[in-house]
Write a protein that holds these residues in place. Sequence first.
Motif, mmCIF file in Angstrom:
data_model
loop_
_atom_site.group_PDB
_atom_site.id
_atom_site.type_symbol
_atom_site.label_atom_id
_atom_site.label_comp_id
_atom_site.label_asym_id
_atom_site.label_seq_id
_atom_site.Cartn_x
_atom_site.Cartn_y
_atom_site.Cartn_z
ATOM 1 N N ASP A 271 -10.571 -3.307 -3.647
ATOM 2 C CA ASP A 271 -9.564 -2.306 -3.247
ATOM 3 C C ASP A 271 -10.162 -0.907 -3.360
ATOM 4 O O ASP A 271 -10.645 -0.513 -4.440
ATOM 5 C CB ASP A 271 -8.332 -2.411 -4.151
ATOM 6 N N LEU A 273 -9.875 3.376 -1.529
ATOM 7 C CA LEU A 273 -9.192 4.333 -0.663
ATOM 8 C C LEU A 273 -10.246 5.041 0.171
ATOM 9 O O LEU A 273 -11.307 5.409 -0.350
ATOM 10 C CB LEU A 273 -8.425 5.368 -1.495
ATOM 11 N N ARG A 292 -6.026 2.611 3.193
ATOM 12 C CA ARG A 292 -6.128 1.706 2.054
ATOM 13 C C ARG A 292 -6.902 0.479 2.512
ATOM 14 O O ARG A 292 -6.679 -0.020 3.611
ATOM 15 C CB ARG A 292 -4.742 1.267 1.585
ATOM 16 N N ASN A 314 -5.456 3.005 -7.902
ATOM 17 C CA ASN A 314 -5.583 3.412 -6.498
ATOM 18 C C ASN A 314 -4.208 3.742 -5.907
ATOM 19 O O ASN A 314 -4.081 4.661 -5.092
ATOM 20 C CB ASN A 314 -6.224 2.294 -5.675
ATOM 21 N N ASP A 315 -3.190 2.992 -6.303
ATOM 22 C CA ASP A 315 -1.847 3.251 -5.781
ATOM 23 C C ASP A 315 -1.361 4.638 -6.200
ATOM 24 O O ASP A 315 -0.763 5.366 -5.401
ATOM 25 C CB ASP A 315 -0.864 2.187 -6.292
ATOM 26 N N TYR A 318 -3.294 7.220 -4.248
ATOM 27 C CA TYR A 318 -2.850 7.191 -2.841
ATOM 28 C C TYR A 318 -1.564 7.995 -2.668
ATOM 29 O O TYR A 318 -1.461 8.832 -1.764
ATOM 30 C CB TYR A 318 -2.636 5.737 -2.416
ATOM 31 N N ARG A 371 0.475 -4.565 0.416
ATOM 32 C CA ARG A 371 -0.823 -5.216 0.651
ATOM 33 C C ARG A 371 -0.643 -6.524 1.426
ATOM 34 O O ARG A 371 -1.433 -6.851 2.314
ATOM 35 C CB ARG A 371 -1.538 -5.465 -0.686
#
Length: 401
Positions: A271, A273, A292, A314-315, A318, A371
């Motif tokens: 995962d 970005l 993403r 990462n979320d 983001y 996702r």
Amino acid sequence: MNQDLGKFPSEWQFKTVDEIKSNCKHAIAMGPFGSNIKTENYVSSGVPVIRGTNLNYYKYPDGMFVFVSEQKANELKASLCVPDDLIFTHRGTLGQVGLIPSNKYAKYLVSQSGMKLSVNKEIINPLFAFYFFKSELGQNQLLQYESQVGVPAISNPLTSLKKIILPIPSLAEQRAIATVLSNLDDKIDLLRRQNATLEAMAEALFKQWFVLDAKEEWEETTIEEAITFYDKRRIPLSQIERDKRKSGILYPYYGAAQIMDYINEYIFDGDYLLIAEDGTVRTDEGYPIIQRTSGKFWVNNHTHIIQAKKPYTNDFIYIYLLKKNIDKIVTGAVQPKISQGNLKKLDFYRYPSSLISQYTHRTKPFFERIRSNQTQIRTLEKLRDTLLPKLMSGEVRVSLD
């Protein structure tokens, strides 16, 4: 004529754009000359103007529109388009195609960089025509008159457009082909709208906890403290090099703003970005272009590739960047760019770990669903892109029962 385009069913006909255009006046027309529409003509509401940025969507023009008054639009009526008309760019980002939807605005104005086509519906289904121009055969013909000097442009745009040759099955088969492809696009659109709703929920929570309820004691820092760069692992591939990697299982090849291709090798697995580095690096609102990724993929050198450092995710990063104005870190008037150095300087706060953990827990179901939807979207897009050339050439036929 069909020998020039490839192999097609014997009963299919071939017609030029000039032969399939509507009988109405201005069936094929350019956008207005630059001096006929200026920034001062824009108003807060009225007739939307379709610019290149509004054609960054697969089928229908969307995004942020600018508007002109009804009076101004009527002065430029040759460049007006209505539902079922097709729109093309002849300058700037070439190869863009859009179909005017029937459920939004009654009419639109094509910008200076665009041109329109109204088709004769007794000869060709507008949706079939749209998918033809999205196909490799249609794109090749659209781009065959591209000028190699200065700003990308089509030489003699209207004349070039009129010469394009389309394969023409029966209207019933055109509708059937268009329906197959459109059904896939409808499913993709539904999943994207679900993701937009989930993102909005995560964003609303972020705004409440980290913006509206922000504490004065939170220390100011820069985003460099929260992310790790992997730019050194990027490898650009030319079209020729990508074409050599087409057998077996294919993985996404990412560019600055979107998946550009699929190849059978990958250099990342996980995962990440992606933040556009040059070219189109910001939205009209001044926010970064972010993608993403998950799983195996390849990426070129036009986008930064990052991961969050703990305790961030990462979320979290983001959502932080999604509505973050980045104008002050963009350089280059002609070719906008966000250097790694400037991106590292983007302002950030040292948020409490406990609050980050709570936010991650609350939004985890949202992002898991996002996702999952993204995986379905990629599968449907690959199916559509595989079927498109086969349906348009008659290699795969659709039952008309």
